[in-house]
Design a protein around this motif. Structure first.
Motif, mmCIF file in Angstrom:
data_model
loop_
_atom_site.group_PDB
_atom_site.id
_atom_site.type_symbol
_atom_site.label_atom_id
_atom_site.label_comp_id
_atom_site.label_asym_id
_atom_site.label_seq_id
_atom_site.Cartn_x
_atom_site.Cartn_y
_atom_site.Cartn_z
ATOM 1 N N LEU A 258 -9.712 5.375 4.277
ATOM 2 C CA LEU A 258 -9.952 5.055 5.670
ATOM 3 C C LEU A 258 -10.204 6.170 6.622
ATOM 4 O O LEU A 258 -9.786 7.173 6.646
ATOM 5 N N ILE B 133 -4.047 6.419 10.612
ATOM 6 C CA ILE B 133 -4.286 5.987 9.348
ATOM 7 C C ILE B 133 -3.201 4.790 8.908
ATOM 8 O O ILE B 133 -3.605 3.727 8.342
ATOM 9 N N LEU B 134 -2.104 4.911 9.238
ATOM 10 C CA LEU B 134 -0.686 3.883 9.115
ATOM 11 C C LEU B 134 -1.393 2.637 9.768
ATOM 12 O O LEU B 134 -1.041 1.669 9.403
ATOM 13 N N TYR C 30 0.900 5.187 0.946
ATOM 14 C CA TYR C 30 0.301 6.346 1.753
ATOM 15 C C TYR C 30 0.984 7.494 1.567
ATOM 16 O O TYR C 30 1.955 7.805 2.125
ATOM 17 N N VAL D 150 -3.653 4.359 -0.232
ATOM 18 C CA VAL D 150 -4.436 4.605 0.921
ATOM 19 C C VAL D 150 -4.662 6.176 1.058
ATOM 20 O O VAL D 150 -3.719 7.297 0.904
ATOM 21 N N GLN E 192 -4.294 1.488 10.507
ATOM 22 C CA GLN E 192 -5.155 0.824 9.721
ATOM 23 C C GLN E 192 -4.755 0.286 8.412
ATOM 24 O O GLN E 192 -5.193 -0.774 8.176
ATOM 25 N N SER E 193 -3.847 1.144 7.760
ATOM 26 C CA SER E 193 -3.158 0.382 6.801
ATOM 27 C C SER E 193 -2.423 -0.842 6.614
ATOM 28 O O SER E 193 -2.445 -1.692 5.952
ATOM 29 N N ALA F 287 0.993 -1.180 0.011
ATOM 30 C CA ALA F 287 0.124 0.026 -0.033
ATOM 31 C C ALA F 287 0.810 1.144 -0.066
ATOM 32 O O ALA F 287 1.877 1.393 0.497
ATOM 33 N N VAL G 125 3.600 -1.115 4.019
ATOM 34 C CA VAL G 125 2.970 0.499 3.775
ATOM 35 C C VAL G 125 4.257 1.139 3.301
ATOM 36 O O VAL G 125 5.290 1.244 4.153
ATOM 37 N N LEU H 33 -4.467 -3.963 6.250
ATOM 38 C CA LEU H 33 -4.754 -4.229 4.636
ATOM 39 C C LEU H 33 -3.357 -4.595 3.860
ATOM 40 O O LEU H 33 -3.672 -5.433 2.713
#
Length: 166
Positions: A124, A21-22, A7, A93, A24-25, A5, A32, A28
């Motif tokens: 997110l 947000i990181l 970001y 993201v 949550q990433s 991902a 990241v 996924l």
């Protein structure tokens, strides 16, 4: 196949909103990539290297070594979607604080989807306590000698204090 991902952002400075947000990433993707925008026409408060240091230190403190090892930082100057392609990211993201963010990000997602259909934009939502936090407001509070500590990791507090004092 490794799920990567991307970001993107300025991260000038890193905030608790970014960490939200990181985190949550990480649920996924296997990796990241934090893509720090470096624009020749803009003068950030912190250099690219300083922002990387803050991100790495904040992630280590917030997530521990195993999770922090899944995050790496790069710089980019061109299109975010091209950076995603170059990094092998299939997920882009984007954090959302409110409907204003959503309206802007929907337009960007549409354009990016046309330019690189293989890269999917994932929105997110910020956790409720993080929604008012922006790096811009943190910088303003710091420059006006306000208390920015509730909005940034401790490693950023120290650097902001030193930067605005000089």
């Amino acid at each position: 196949m490794k799920r990567i991902a991307l970001y993107p952002g300025s991260f000038d400075p890193m905030t608790f909103g970014h960490l939200d947000i990181l985190e949550q990433s990480l649920s996924l993707a296997d990796e990241v990539v934090v893509a720090i925008g470096v624009h020749p026409g803009k003068t950030p408060l912190f250099s690219f290297d300083e922002r990387v240091e803050m991100i790495e230190e904040a992630c280590l403190e917030a997530f521990g070594a195993d999770e922090a090892d899944r995050i790496r930082c790069i710089s980019f100057t061109g299109l975010v979607i091209e950076t995603a392609r170059e990094e092998g990211a299939k997920i882009l993201v984007r954090g959302l604080r409110d409907s204003t963010d959503l309206n802007y990000e929907m337009q960007m997602a549409g354009m990016n989807g046309t330019l690189a259909p293989e890269v999917k934009t994932v929105f997110l939502p910020s956790s409720p306590p993080m929604r008012p936090i922006t790096a811009t407001l943190v910088r303003q509070i710091a420059k006006m000698n306000g208390n920015y500590a509730p909005f940034v990791p401790q490693c950023v507090v120290k650097r902001l204090k030193d930067r605005v004092a000089s």
